[in-house]
Design a protein around this motif. Structure first.
Motif, PDB file in Angstrom:
ATOM      1  N   ALA A 290       1.018  -1.020  -0.133  1.00 25.55           N
ATOM      2  CA  ALA A 290       0.092  -0.019   0.189  1.00 25.55           C
ATOM      3  C   ALA A 290       0.948   1.189   0.047  1.00 25.55           C
ATOM      4  CB  ALA A 290      -0.907  -0.024   0.970  1.00 25.55           C
ATOM      5  N   MET A 291       1.976   1.360   0.798  1.00 26.01           N
ATOM      6  CA  MET A 291       2.825   2.445   0.772  1.00 26.01           C
ATOM      7  C   MET A 291       3.259   2.705  -0.438  1.00 26.01           C
ATOM      8  SD  MET A 291       3.575   4.513   2.888  1.00 26.01           S
ATOM      9  CE  MET A 291       4.381   5.831   2.540  1.00 26.01           C
ATOM     10  N   TRP A 292       3.866   1.650  -1.409  1.00 26.60           N
ATOM     11  CA  TRP A 292       4.419   1.695  -2.646  1.00 26.60           C
ATOM     12  C   TRP A 292       3.313   2.432  -3.455  1.00 26.60           C
ATOM     13  CZ3 TRP A 292       9.153   1.685  -4.459  1.00 26.60           C
ATOM     14  CH2 TRP A 292      10.132   0.890  -3.673  1.00 26.60           C
ATOM     15  N   LEU A 293       2.137   2.130  -3.420  1.00 24.49           N
ATOM     16  CA  LEU A 293       1.228   2.482  -4.152  1.00 24.49           C
ATOM     17  C   LEU A 293       0.726   3.975  -3.982  1.00 24.49           C
ATOM     18  CD1 LEU A 293      -1.583  -0.336  -4.298  1.00 24.49           C
ATOM     19  CD2 LEU A 293      -0.271   0.442  -6.273  1.00 24.49           C
ATOM     20  N   PHE A 294       1.118   4.240  -2.704  1.00 21.77           N
ATOM     21  CA  PHE A 294       0.655   5.577  -2.155  1.00 21.77           C
ATOM     22  C   PHE A 294       2.144   6.472  -2.920  1.00 21.77           C
ATOM     23  CE2 PHE A 294       1.630   9.386   0.561  1.00 21.77           C
ATOM     24  CZ  PHE A 294       0.521   9.931   0.325  1.00 21.77           C
ATOM     25  N   LEU A 295       3.086   5.933  -2.781  1.00 25.29           N
ATOM     26  CA  LEU A 295       4.262   6.569  -3.676  1.00 25.29           C
ATOM     27  C   LEU A 295       4.063   6.754  -4.966  1.00 25.29           C
ATOM     28  CD1 LEU A 295       7.275   5.079  -1.555  1.00 25.29           C
ATOM     29  CD2 LEU A 295       6.131   7.231  -1.092  1.00 25.29           C
ATOM     30  N   LEU A 296       3.348   5.831  -5.813  1.00 23.89           N
ATOM     31  CA  LEU A 296       3.026   5.902  -6.956  1.00 23.89           C
ATOM     32  C   LEU A 296       2.248   7.193  -7.450  1.00 23.89           C
ATOM     33  CD1 LEU A 296       3.986   3.345  -8.540  1.00 23.89           C
ATOM     34  CD2 LEU A 296       1.774   2.692  -8.782  1.00 23.89           C
ATOM     35  N   THR A 297       1.259   7.478  -6.313  1.00 25.90           N
ATOM     36  CA  THR A 297       0.296   8.490  -6.468  1.00 25.90           C
ATOM     37  C   THR A 297       1.187   9.769  -6.272  1.00 25.90           C
ATOM     38  OG1 THR A 297      -0.226   8.981  -4.344  1.00 25.90           O
ATOM     39  CG2 THR A 297      -1.540   7.385  -5.634  1.00 25.90           C
ATOM     40  N   GLU A 298       2.144   9.735  -5.624  1.00 29.78           N
ATOM     41  CA  GLU A 298       3.356  10.878  -5.309  1.00 29.78           C
ATOM     42  C   GLU A 298       4.037  11.122  -6.532  1.00 29.78           C
ATOM     43  OE1 GLU A 298       2.934  12.838  -3.039  1.00 29.78           O
ATOM     44  OE2 GLU A 298       2.922  12.248  -1.241  1.00 29.78           O
ATOM     45  N   VAL A 299       4.509   9.935  -7.086  1.00 27.06           N
ATOM     46  CA  VAL A 299       5.264  10.378  -8.343  1.00 27.06           C
ATOM     47  C   VAL A 299       4.438  11.106  -9.571  1.00 27.06           C
ATOM     48  CG1 VAL A 299       6.269   9.079 -10.333  1.00 27.06           C
ATOM     49  CG2 VAL A 299       6.637   8.108  -8.312  1.00 27.06           C
ATOM     50  N   MET A 300       3.167  10.612  -9.400  1.00 30.48           N
ATOM     51  CA  MET A 300       2.531  11.264 -10.563  1.00 30.48           C
ATOM     52  C   MET A 300       1.945  12.652 -10.230  1.00 30.48           C
ATOM     53  SD  MET A 300       2.632   9.313 -12.886  1.00 30.48           S
ATOM     54  CE  MET A 300       1.507  10.176 -13.993  1.00 30.48           C
ATOM     55  N   PHE A 301       2.151  13.087  -8.737  1.00 30.85           N
ATOM     56  CA  PHE A 301       1.496  14.132  -8.382  1.00 30.85           C
ATOM     57  C   PHE A 301       2.758  15.309  -8.726  1.00 30.85           C
ATOM     58  CE2 PHE A 301       1.418  17.504  -4.897  1.00 30.85           C
ATOM     59  CZ  PHE A 301      -0.088  17.902  -4.748  1.00 30.85           C
ATOM     60  N   PHE A 302       4.009  14.698  -8.342  1.00 25.98           N
ATOM     61  CA  PHE A 302       5.150  15.762  -8.623  1.00 25.98           C
ATOM     62  C   PHE A 302       5.332  15.505 -10.215  1.00 25.98           C
ATOM     63  CE2 PHE A 302       6.398  15.530  -4.282  1.00 25.98           C
ATOM     64  CZ  PHE A 302       6.759  16.661  -3.839  1.00 25.98           C
ATOM     65  N   GLY A 303       5.000  14.420 -11.047  1.00 24.55           N
ATOM     66  CA  GLY A 303       5.080  14.400 -12.475  1.00 24.55           C
ATOM     67  C   GLY A 303       4.322  15.691 -13.123  1.00 24.55           C
ATOM     68  N   GLY A 304       3.268  16.041 -12.772  1.00 20.91           N
ATOM     69  CA  GLY A 304       2.694  17.197 -13.268  1.00 20.91           C
ATOM     70  C   GLY A 304       3.649  18.220 -13.382  1.00 20.91           C
ATOM     71  N   LEU A 305       4.288  18.596 -12.292  1.00 23.92           N
ATOM     72  CA  LEU A 305       5.107  19.526 -11.996  1.00 23.92           C
ATOM     73  C   LEU A 305       6.197  19.558 -12.938  1.00 23.92           C
ATOM     74  CD1 LEU A 305       4.910  20.469  -7.957  1.00 23.92           C
ATOM     75  CD2 LEU A 305       4.235  21.756  -9.852  1.00 23.92           C
ATOM     76  N   PHE A 306       6.891  18.313 -12.976  1.00 24.01           N
ATOM     77  CA  PHE A 306       7.937  18.181 -13.627  1.00 24.01           C
ATOM     78  C   PHE A 306       7.783  18.414 -15.147  1.00 24.01           C
ATOM     79  CE2 PHE A 306       9.673  15.595  -9.970  1.00 24.01           C
ATOM     80  CZ  PHE A 306      11.134  16.304  -9.923  1.00 24.01           C
ATOM     81  N   THR A 307       6.467  17.942 -15.614  1.00 23.50           N
ATOM     82  CA  THR A 307       5.994  18.150 -16.970  1.00 23.50           C
ATOM     83  C   THR A 307       6.079  19.560 -17.240  1.00 23.50           C
ATOM     84  OG1 THR A 307       4.820  16.103 -16.795  1.00 23.50           O
ATOM     85  CG2 THR A 307       4.383  17.769 -18.751  1.00 23.50           C
ATOM     86  N   ALA A 308       5.535  20.433 -16.250  1.00 21.34           N
ATOM     87  CA  ALA A 308       5.156  21.948 -16.640  1.00 21.34           C
ATOM     88  C   ALA A 308       6.430  22.499 -16.682  1.00 21.34           C
ATOM     89  CB  ALA A 308       4.408  22.343 -15.368  1.00 21.34           C
ATOM     90  N   TYR A 309       7.664  21.926 -15.834  1.00 17.06           N
ATOM     91  CA  TYR A 309       8.934  22.655 -15.846  1.00 17.06           C
ATOM     92  C   TYR A 309       9.560  22.338 -17.073  1.00 17.06           C
ATOM     93  CZ  TYR A 309      13.812  23.495 -14.253  1.00 17.06           C
ATOM     94  OH  TYR A 309      14.994  24.209 -14.115  1.00 17.06           O
ATOM     95  N   LEU A 310       9.335  21.371 -17.592  1.00 17.25           N
ATOM     96  CA  LEU A 310      10.215  20.645 -18.787  1.00 17.25           C
ATOM     97  C   LEU A 310       9.514  21.259 -19.910  1.00 17.25           C
ATOM     98  CD1 LEU A 310      12.300  18.442 -19.735  1.00 17.25           C
ATOM     99  CD2 LEU A 310      10.304  17.150 -20.383  1.00 17.25           C
ATOM    100  N   ILE A 311       8.425  21.742 -20.148  1.00 15.28           N
ATOM    101  CA  ILE A 311       7.844  22.603 -21.263  1.00 15.28           C
ATOM    102  C   ILE A 311       8.200  23.887 -20.970  1.00 15.28           C
ATOM    103  CG2 ILE A 311       5.489  23.194 -22.251  1.00 15.28           C
ATOM    104  CD1 ILE A 311       4.807  20.286 -21.448  1.00 15.28           C
ATOM    105  N   MET A 312       8.159  24.612 -19.774  1.00 14.88           N
ATOM    106  CA  MET A 312       8.130  25.724 -19.826  1.00 14.88           C
ATOM    107  C   MET A 312       9.830  26.253 -20.106  1.00 14.88           C
ATOM    108  SD  MET A 312       5.547  27.432 -19.222  1.00 14.88           S
ATOM    109  CE  MET A 312       3.997  27.306 -18.887  1.00 14.88           C
ATOM    110  N   ARG A 313      10.533  25.204 -19.598  1.00 15.51           N
ATOM    111  CA  ARG A 313      12.151  25.411 -19.726  1.00 15.51           C
ATOM    112  C   ARG A 313      12.328  25.418 -21.283  1.00 15.51           C
ATOM    113  NH1 ARG A 313      17.059  22.929 -20.161  1.00 15.51           N
ATOM    114  NH2 ARG A 313      18.643  24.040 -18.856  1.00 15.51           N
ATOM    115  N   ASN A 314      11.682  24.641 -21.923  1.00 21.93           N
ATOM    116  CA  ASN A 314      11.862  24.771 -23.470  1.00 21.93           C
ATOM    117  C   ASN A 314      11.519  26.041 -23.981  1.00 21.93           C
ATOM    118  OD1 ASN A 314      13.569  22.404 -23.889  1.00 21.93           O
ATOM    119  ND2 ASN A 314      11.611  21.027 -23.445  1.00 21.93           N
TER     120      ASN A 314
END
Lengths: 554, 107, 240
Positions: free
Chosen positions: C29-53
């Motif tokens: 369950a903890m690993w699955l929760f971390l999965l949701t965290e990956v995707m939570f930060f994933g949105g920010l990383f995507t935004a950063y990547l696009i804005m940086r380009n």
């Protein structure tokens, strides 16, 4: 309907509801509010989502009433915007997403896998509290004047142009999102780790497979929506734009992030319903679901493909032509597993001993309506036709066929199917069959004209429309009233049946799932001893042997 | 028998990583941090970003494998972590596919 | 199951068949929760990547205003805290109570040190008018010579006024990402405080390591997020 029936009730003169069950185990409000029992939490969820369904339904009624005439006369245009936005938000985030998983799924999945409870009962309760909190914030949003962005929170409309309550609405959706994450997480852990001895993956009922696939989408998709809404809220509060072009942001980035969740969310909403249909079709045609493995994997395939198609919501928004081509092609792929399901249900019916109890009527309604909803999805997934049809009533009709004709039909099928297990009593058969037929007729009358309206070019989300569209809109509004009756009836007779329904006994449908092999309503720990699964799913011969054995031993 | 009684998952529970491994991992993480910081002062053109991210991936893998015990975990846990990575990469790559190909114009 | 009824340890919840099952389930369950965290930060990383380009020059020059010294120090602090926590898990597994408490307290302190350093950096940005929305000025980027210490090192060229505005975008994403990360640290530190009290009472050195182990997963995950934030925000833009 037909006189043939599989219903097998115990002798009414001697039958009693078991004294000891999950409803009577403890009394008092606190025993409900602090419960860890998945069946009680499912009951709490059922009551709450029914409440929000009727709020959302009332708003839908207002929308249809406004559209009865071409002028915007019942309410002003901005009020109309708020009404359809609140209708969308409440129906999607507070009804459809939790509908089957959080109520029926919560109730039967632990029993189907032969466990005493979900793996994380406290998290399950937390999920309900988050849901209630989200509902509270949503109602607060309505009280202080509502929000008019549409349920999609489209930026920069939501971040720049509107001064309605976007922040509290976004917060409500954010919280509801975590509620659904926790439900999904709990299901995945339970299905992996809590199966009883002998319960291999390919002995699981298809309902479990479908909920498993939906849970994957909840766990992986919802956080992206959460962070998107956080950014929208930050944009509104401190005026820094990731999405708002006025501040250097990119509205298409919002669309990408939003639909990355919200397209899979469509499958979160439909997959559990498909699971219900598998159970119902098999039980009422007395046959193992045709191509069990294919149906099981088609659920997972829908979940996986679901992550690759989101940009088909953005064809007219200025994404690249090449990306549109790829996303369109991938969208067509989703049709394959959906079709596998429909075909396999049809083959299950073939040469089955079909009886037409209420859940079966809803299930057959589902098959018809979902097929239309799915096929029109192909129109919208093709880039060319999409440019003509998108943002018209064709889209509205399409997703209502899938969501209402699909998920709501499946939800009602499931509620009727498991009602005897849940309460220990049968619902009244004749009137509920009548309600199922009324729902089907009302639904088609409401939404089929909208396909034509969309083809003719009537745009969605406007309070007024050209007078030549009025005839079809009148049909639609008339249908909505019929549909409303169809939804009110179950509430009335199901409540009635709580007290006056016939005693159901443990297995009124002669169904094979493990949940039917225990008493109704079940014990708090579901089984007196942990069951051992020694047969395939939907093995009706095993059930017959089992019953013969019981008769012999009595 | 049911899944939870399978021997490998019991082993996973009982596996205790020795402190020596933890020390070695921590030291290599610190060394890699120093290395990535030092390399950033050298002008490698586009490769600055590539090298920095490659080192970050190595560091993250070390943390996942040893501190988070992935190396000793069941296949299910490995699959779970992989699924998260896969969906994250899907989000990035499919979004980028749109942004990059917009510059190609019409066809 | 027709087995002999085992003597259940007190920490086994009633609906689990065995402690092993409980451990497996909560760990998963903890690993699955971390999965949701990956995707939570994933949105920010995507935004950063696009804005940086999109706004590459603005992102490069804005990034020059971060302190590599503090960033690197903080990375080291966080890695060390992960190490002490991993040692704490080992102490719990081998039932060393005082070792466990010591490791947890060290982790707690290192977590606070991380937040303090982060606070120093944020304060510097506040002083430099680099806090988007609240206190922001792009003067440093229209005329880079205004900040001699940075100008001496990088010789940044002046940005056009339009591009200079986009540095606000960089600082917004910087604050969103480090802020979200710091929020996770704060939550982690609070839970850690609770764990220290329980460990002091001996709750985790009697065979029940699940909670410490799962908390460790969370803490290491937050560490991993930083491991990626550090190069993305501080390092990759030193040379244009």
């Amino acid at each position: 309907m037909s006189s043939a029936t599989i219903v097998n009730l115990p002798d009414p003169s001697t039958a009693r509801i078991p004294k000891m069950n999950f409803l009577t185990r403890e009394n008092g409000l606190l025993s409900w509010l602090l419960t860890g029992d998945h069946k009680r939490i499912a009951t709490l969820y059922l009551i709450s989502i029914t409440f929000f369904f009727f709020i959302g339904g009332a708003l839908a009624g207002l929308i249809r009433l406004e559209l009865l005439t071409p002028q915007s006369d019942l309410m002003a245009a901005d009020t109309y915007n708020k009404v359809f936005t609140m209708h969308g938000l409440i129906m999607i985030f507070l009804f459809l997403v939790p509908s089957v998983p959080a109520t029926i799924g919560n109730f039967v999945i632990p029993m189907m896998v032969g466990a005493k409870d979900l793996a994380l009962p406290k998290i399950n309760l937390l999920s309900w509290y988050l849901y209630i909190l989200a509902g509270g914030v949503m109602i607060y949003t309505m009280m202080v004047g509502g929000v008019d962005t549409g349920w999609t929170f489209t930026a920069p409309l939501s971040t720049h142009y509107l001064n309605t309550n976007v922040i509290s609405a976004g917060l409500a959706v954010f919280i509801a999102g975590f509620s659904s994450i926790f439900t999904g997480l709990n299901f995945i852990v339970t299905i992996h780790k809590m199966r009883c001895p002998g319960m291999t993956w390919f002995r699981l009922p298809l309902f479990v497979w479908a909920n498993y696939a939906a849970s994957i989408l909840m766990v992986l998709g919802t956080p992206v929506l959460a962070i998107t809404l956080v950014l929208v809220i930050l944009e509104r509060t401190i005026h820094i734009g990731v999405f708002d072009p006025a501040y250097g942001g990119d509205p298409l980035l919002f669309q990408h992030l939003f639909w990355f969740y919200s397209h899979p969310a469509v499958y979160i909403m439909i997959l559990p319903g498909m699971g219900v249909i598998s159970e119902v079709i098999s039980t009422f045609s007395r046959k193992r679901v045709f191509g069990y493995t294919a149906v099981a994997f088609s659920s997972v395939a829908i979940a996986v493909f679901g992550f690759f198609v989101w940009a088909h919501h953005m064809f007219i928004m200025g994404i690249s032509n090449y990306a549109a081509l790829v996303f369109s092609l991938l969208t067509m792929l989703v049709a394959v597993p959906s079709a596998i399901k429909i075909f396999n249900w049809a083959f299950t019916l073939y040469k089955g001993s079909i009886t037409f109890e209420t859940p079966m009527l809803y299930a057959i309604g589902f098959m018809g309506l979902f097929t239309i909803g799915g096929m029109t999805g192909i129109f919208l997934g093709a880039t060319g036709t999409d440019i003509h049809l998108t943002e018209t009533y064709f889209v509205v009709a399409h997703f209502h066929f899938v969501m209402v004709g699909g998920m709501l039909m499946a939800f009602l099928a499931g509620i009727h199917f498991w009602w005897p297990k849940w309460t220990g009593r049968m619902y009244p058969e004749k009137i509920s069959q009548f309600a199922a037929v009324v729902t089907y007729i009302g639904f088609n009358l409401t939404f089929f004209p909208q396909f034509i309206l969309g083809m003719l070019g009537m745009p969605r989300r406007y309070a007024a429309y050209p007078p030549q569209f009025q005839v079809l809109n009148v049909f639609s509004t008339a249908g909505a009233t019929v549909l409303g009756v169809g939804y009110l009836l179950p509430v009335l007779y199901l409540t009635w049946s709580l007290r006056y329904g016939a005693i159901a006994g443990s297995n009124p449908w002669q169904a094979t799932g493990l949940e039917w092999q225990t008493q109704s309503p079940p014990l708090t720990e579901n089984f007196t001893e942990i069951p051992i699964m020694d047969h395939e799913a939907y093995d009706y011969e095993w059930l017959e042997r089992q019953q013969a054995k019981e008769v012999a031993s009595v | 028998m049911s899944q939870h009684a399978e021997p490998h998952s019991r082993e996973a529970e009982l596996h205790i990583v020795s402190p020596k491994v933890y020390v070695a991992v921590a030291l290599s993480l610190l060394a890699l941090t120093a290395a990535t910081c030092a390399i950033s002062y050298i002008d490698l053109g586009v490769f600055n970003a590539v090298v920095a991210l490659a080192i970050a991936v190595i560091k993250a893998s070390l943390v996942v494998l040893f501190f988070m015990h992935m190396k000793y975990s069941s296949r299910l846990i490995k699959l779970t972590a992989f699924a998260g990575l896969f969906v994250f990469l899907t989000l990035i790559s499919m979004t980028m596919a749109d942004y990059i190909s917009r510059a190609w114009g019409r066809w | 199951m027709a087995e002999v009824q085992h003597q259940h340890p007190p920490y086994q919840r009633h609906h689990f068949e065995s402690v092993a099952q409980q451990f497996d389930a909560t760990n998963f369950a903890m690993w699955l929760f971390l999965l949701t965290e990956v995707m939570f930060f994933g949105g920010l990383f995507t935004a950063y990547l696009i804005m940086r380009n999109w706004y590459y020059p603005a992102f490069v020059e804005a990034s020059h205003h971060l302190s590599i010294f503090w960033g690197t120090t903080n990375t080291a602090v966080l890695i060390t805290s992960s190490f002490t926590l991993a040692m704490g898990v080992w102490c719990a597994e081998t039932r060393r109570k005082s070792g466990l408490v010591l490791c947890l307290v060290l982790t707690f302190i290192l977590g606070l040190v991380f937040l303090c350093i982060k606070g120093i950096e944020w304060h510097a940005e506040w002083v430099d008018h680099h806090v988007p929305g609240l206190r922001f000025s792009d003067a440093d980027f229209i005329n880079p010579a205004l900040d001699p210490s940075i100008y001496k090192e990088y010789h940044d060229r002046p940005l056009s006024p339009g591009m200079a505005l986009k540095t606000e975008e960089y600082f917004f994403l910087y604050f969103a990402m480090t802020g979200m990360h710091a929020l996770h640290m704060v939550v982690g530190i609070c839970i850690l405080g609770f764990i220290i009290c329980r460990a002091w009472a001996g709750a985790y050195t009697s065979g029940h390591v699940t909670f410490v182990e799962n908390f460790g997963l969370y803490w290491h995950f937050v560490d991993i997020i930083w491991i990626f934030l550090y190069p993305l925000l501080y390092l990759i833009s030193r040379h244009t």
